[in-house]
Scaffold this motif. Sequence first.
Motif, PDB file in Angstrom:
ATOM      1  N   THR A 109       0.856  -1.180   0.000  1.00 13.96           N
ATOM      2  CA  THR A 109       0.000   0.000   0.000  1.00 13.96           C
ATOM      3  C   THR A 109       0.898   1.239   0.000  1.00 13.96           C
ATOM      4  O   THR A 109       2.089   1.160   0.314  1.00 13.96           O
ATOM      5  CB  THR A 109      -0.879   0.032   1.273  1.00 13.96           C
ATOM      6  OG1 THR A 109      -0.018   0.134   2.411  1.00 13.96           O
ATOM      7  CG2 THR A 109      -1.748  -1.215   1.390  1.00 13.96           C
ATOM      8  N   THR A 110       0.327   2.361  -0.329  1.00 14.83           N
ATOM      9  CA  THR A 110       1.086   3.616  -0.337  1.00 14.83           C
ATOM     10  C   THR A 110       1.647   3.887   1.052  1.00 14.83           C
ATOM     11  O   THR A 110       2.798   4.309   1.195  1.00 14.83           O
ATOM     12  CB  THR A 110       0.179   4.779  -0.790  1.00 14.83           C
ATOM     13  OG1 THR A 110      -0.388   4.440  -2.050  1.00 14.83           O
ATOM     14  CG2 THR A 110       0.952   6.074  -0.921  1.00 14.83           C
ATOM     15  N   GLU A 111       0.844   3.644   2.073  1.00 10.79           N
ATOM     16  CA  GLU A 111       1.282   3.858   3.457  1.00 10.79           C
ATOM     17  C   GLU A 111       2.464   2.954   3.805  1.00 10.79           C
ATOM     18  O   GLU A 111       3.453   3.404   4.392  1.00 10.79           O
ATOM     19  CB  GLU A 111       0.109   3.584   4.421  1.00 10.79           C
ATOM     20  CG  GLU A 111       0.439   3.855   5.860  1.00 10.79           C
ATOM     21  CD  GLU A 111       0.756   5.323   6.151  1.00 10.79           C
ATOM     22  OE1 GLU A 111       1.569   5.563   7.059  1.00 10.79           O
ATOM     23  OE2 GLU A 111       0.226   6.216   5.461  1.00 10.79           O
ATOM     24  N   LYS A 112       2.380   1.687   3.421  1.00 10.19           N
ATOM     25  CA  LYS A 112       3.455   0.733   3.709  1.00 10.19           C
ATOM     26  C   LYS A 112       4.730   1.129   2.961  1.00 10.19           C
ATOM     27  O   LYS A 112       5.829   1.032   3.503  1.00 10.19           O
ATOM     28  CB  LYS A 112       3.001  -0.678   3.315  1.00 10.19           C
ATOM     29  CG  LYS A 112       3.964  -1.767   3.644  1.00 10.19           C
ATOM     30  CD  LYS A 112       3.870  -2.197   5.083  1.00 10.19           C
ATOM     31  CE  LYS A 112       4.702  -3.457   5.278  1.00 10.19           C
ATOM     32  NZ  LYS A 112       4.815  -3.852   6.647  1.00 10.19           N
ATOM     33  N   ARG A 113       4.578   1.607   1.728  1.00 12.60           N
ATOM     34  CA  ARG A 113       5.756   2.052   0.962  1.00 12.60           C
ATOM     35  C   ARG A 113       6.474   3.183   1.672  1.00 12.60           C
ATOM     36  O   ARG A 113       7.702   3.231   1.716  1.00 12.60           O
ATOM     37  CB  ARG A 113       5.350   2.519  -0.437  1.00 12.60           C
ATOM     38  CG  ARG A 113       5.159   1.397  -1.394  1.00 12.60           C
ATOM     39  CD  ARG A 113       4.907   1.898  -2.775  1.00 12.60           C
ATOM     40  NE  ARG A 113       4.423   0.770  -3.558  1.00 12.60           N
ATOM     41  CZ  ARG A 113       4.099   0.816  -4.807  1.00 12.60           C
ATOM     42  NH1 ARG A 113       4.185   1.951  -5.464  1.00 12.60           N
ATOM     43  NH2 ARG A 113       3.668  -0.249  -5.436  1.00 12.60           N
ATOM     44  N   LYS A 114       5.697   4.113   2.209  1.00 20.13           N
ATOM     45  CA  LYS A 114       6.299   5.242   2.919  1.00 20.13           C
ATOM     46  C   LYS A 114       7.076   4.776   4.146  1.00 20.13           C
ATOM     47  O   LYS A 114       8.170   5.270   4.412  1.00 20.13           O
ATOM     48  CB  LYS A 114       5.219   6.250   3.329  1.00 20.13           C
ATOM     49  CG  LYS A 114       4.676   7.064   2.178  1.00 20.13           C
ATOM     50  CD  LYS A 114       3.604   8.028   2.643  1.00 20.13           C
ATOM     51  CE  LYS A 114       3.009   8.769   1.461  1.00 20.13           C
ATOM     52  NZ  LYS A 114       1.897   9.636   1.874  1.00 20.13           N
ATOM     53  N   THR A 115       6.508   3.833   4.887  1.00 20.23           N
ATOM     54  CA  THR A 115       7.178   3.372   6.109  1.00 20.23           C
ATOM     55  C   THR A 115       8.419   2.537   5.785  1.00 20.23           C
ATOM     56  O   THR A 115       9.353   2.490   6.580  1.00 20.23           O
ATOM     57  CB  THR A 115       6.239   2.551   7.017  1.00 20.23           C
ATOM     58  OG1 THR A 115       5.791   1.406   6.312  1.00 20.23           O
ATOM     59  CG2 THR A 115       5.062   3.390   7.481  1.00 20.23           C
ATOM     60  N   LYS A 156      10.348   2.942   3.012  1.00 15.89           N
ATOM     61  CA  LYS A 156      11.246   3.617   2.084  1.00 15.89           C
ATOM     62  C   LYS A 156      12.692   3.673   2.588  1.00 15.89           C
ATOM     63  O   LYS A 156      13.619   3.295   1.877  1.00 15.89           O
ATOM     64  CB  LYS A 156      10.733   5.027   1.786  1.00 15.89           C
ATOM     65  CG  LYS A 156      11.493   5.715   0.691  1.00 15.89           C
ATOM     66  CD  LYS A 156      10.851   7.031   0.321  1.00 15.89           C
ATOM     67  CE  LYS A 156      11.585   7.633  -0.857  1.00 15.89           C
ATOM     68  NZ  LYS A 156      10.914   8.812  -1.366  1.00 15.89           N
TER      69      LYS A 156
END
Length: 181
Positions: A86-92, A94
């Motif tokens: 998910t976009t949120e998981k990608r951010k965490t 990165k």
Amino acid sequence: MTRRLFALLALGALTMSTPALAAAHPGEHHHHHHEQSKPQIDWSALPADFQALKTELDQIRADQKSLFEQMKSQNEQIKEARKALTTEKRKTLKKPAKQLIDKMRISRDEMHNLRDLKQDAWQSFHDHAAKKEWSSAKGDLQTIIKQKRQIVEKQQNIIKLQKQLIMLMAPTQQSHLFADE
């Protein structure tokens, strides 16, 4: 007359494009697997102690091929896992993912440097073997084996880092895959 002019223009264009086609498809010497582009070695013509070195080289090549296939497979797993994030998981992920990827890049660059050195050693081997300078040729082969072993270590490191990245991206789904290692 128009057909003749067209034929001459086509022939002229073909003649002019032939060097460009040859340049677009360089010979084997630009092939990725450099050992295959070297002249074939008649190992049986070399002194007997070279046979053991050839056996060792063949084993390392087999190991490298297996490692390369594993790297390729894990790269596909990474791509699939990345798509599922998910976009949120990608951010965490990165920052930790970037650290692993940077380490992989360093190993890859070191592998490329070792391959260049190995190519120089192969050239030296061919030169020495052609002159029947067996002691020097044997030293070249020993250098090649050492460099190939270092490349194997880099490949193994990349595999380890890829596994960490896969586990990082999907720890609940993927962690059991590598539990036995």
